[in-house]
Design a protein around this motif. Sequence first.
Motif, PDB file in Angstrom:
ATOM      1  N   VAL A 158       2.557  -6.599 -14.824  1.00 59.01           N
ATOM      2  CA  VAL A 158       2.007  -7.667 -15.225  1.00 59.01           C
ATOM      3  C   VAL A 158       2.241  -8.910 -14.240  1.00 59.01           C
ATOM      4  N   TYR A 159       3.142  -8.752 -13.210  1.00 59.88           N
ATOM      5  CA  TYR A 159       3.666  -9.640 -12.031  1.00 59.88           C
ATOM      6  C   TYR A 159       4.366  -8.950 -11.369  1.00 59.88           C
ATOM      7  N   SER A 160       4.112  -9.251  -9.935  1.00 58.33           N
ATOM      8  CA  SER A 160       4.982  -8.678  -8.519  1.00 58.33           C
ATOM      9  C   SER A 160       4.918  -9.771  -7.655  1.00 58.33           C
ATOM     10  N   LYS A 161       5.942  -9.858  -7.073  1.00 61.59           N
ATOM     11  CA  LYS A 161       6.467 -10.766  -6.107  1.00 61.59           C
ATOM     12  C   LYS A 161       7.303  -9.749  -5.000  1.00 61.59           C
ATOM     13  N   LYS A 162       6.871 -10.121  -3.646  1.00 62.00           N
ATOM     14  CA  LYS A 162       7.536  -9.527  -2.525  1.00 62.00           C
ATOM     15  C   LYS A 162       8.081 -10.466  -1.563  1.00 62.00           C
ATOM     16  N   PHE A 163       9.551  -9.936  -1.462  1.00 56.62           N
ATOM     17  CA  PHE A 163      10.339 -10.858  -0.591  1.00 56.62           C
ATOM     18  C   PHE A 163      10.726 -10.261   0.858  1.00 56.62           C
TER      19      PHE A 163
END
Length: 166
Positions: A158-163
């Motif tokens: 439901v949420y994804s963030k790439k660093f």
Amino acid sequence: MIKPLSLGLIVSMLLISSCTNAQHAMVHKFAITEISYGIYTSKIVAKEPIAGSPTGNHNVTRNSILIKQTQRVPAKLGIQFGAEYKVAADGNDTVRVEVEWVFPETHDPAGRITNTSLKYPLAIPANMVNNSNYTLEKKQEVLKGSWVLNIYHDGKIVYSKKFDLY
């Protein structure tokens, strides 16, 4: 002729059936809204043991403060990065999610791959701000490359963030 006891039993069964059907038809509100992401500073208030973690624990933090909103993060000891978000849900109960960090391969002293991700369950308060950060605490965690924060609810991302750690 139906006896009063039989009539009462039939009415009770119909009520139970209609309540059960209403529960299945009820739509529960659930959404994650990103507030910020990047490099943070926070106070570690507890360390919970967690199997599979490169450090062996999960940090519980308070007072997370965004230092810089960015997806590019220096790969160095002590750096904290992640995201701050709010889970909108019915009521003020806790919501069960799973937090997953996907990171570059780590190796044991013999050179074998040991980990590429860490996933753990978390109960977070509904309708309040929460923060999921990763802190590079040990030398073997300082890995350049792509790191991804995924949050799951009911088995779906439901949420994804790439660093990008450099």
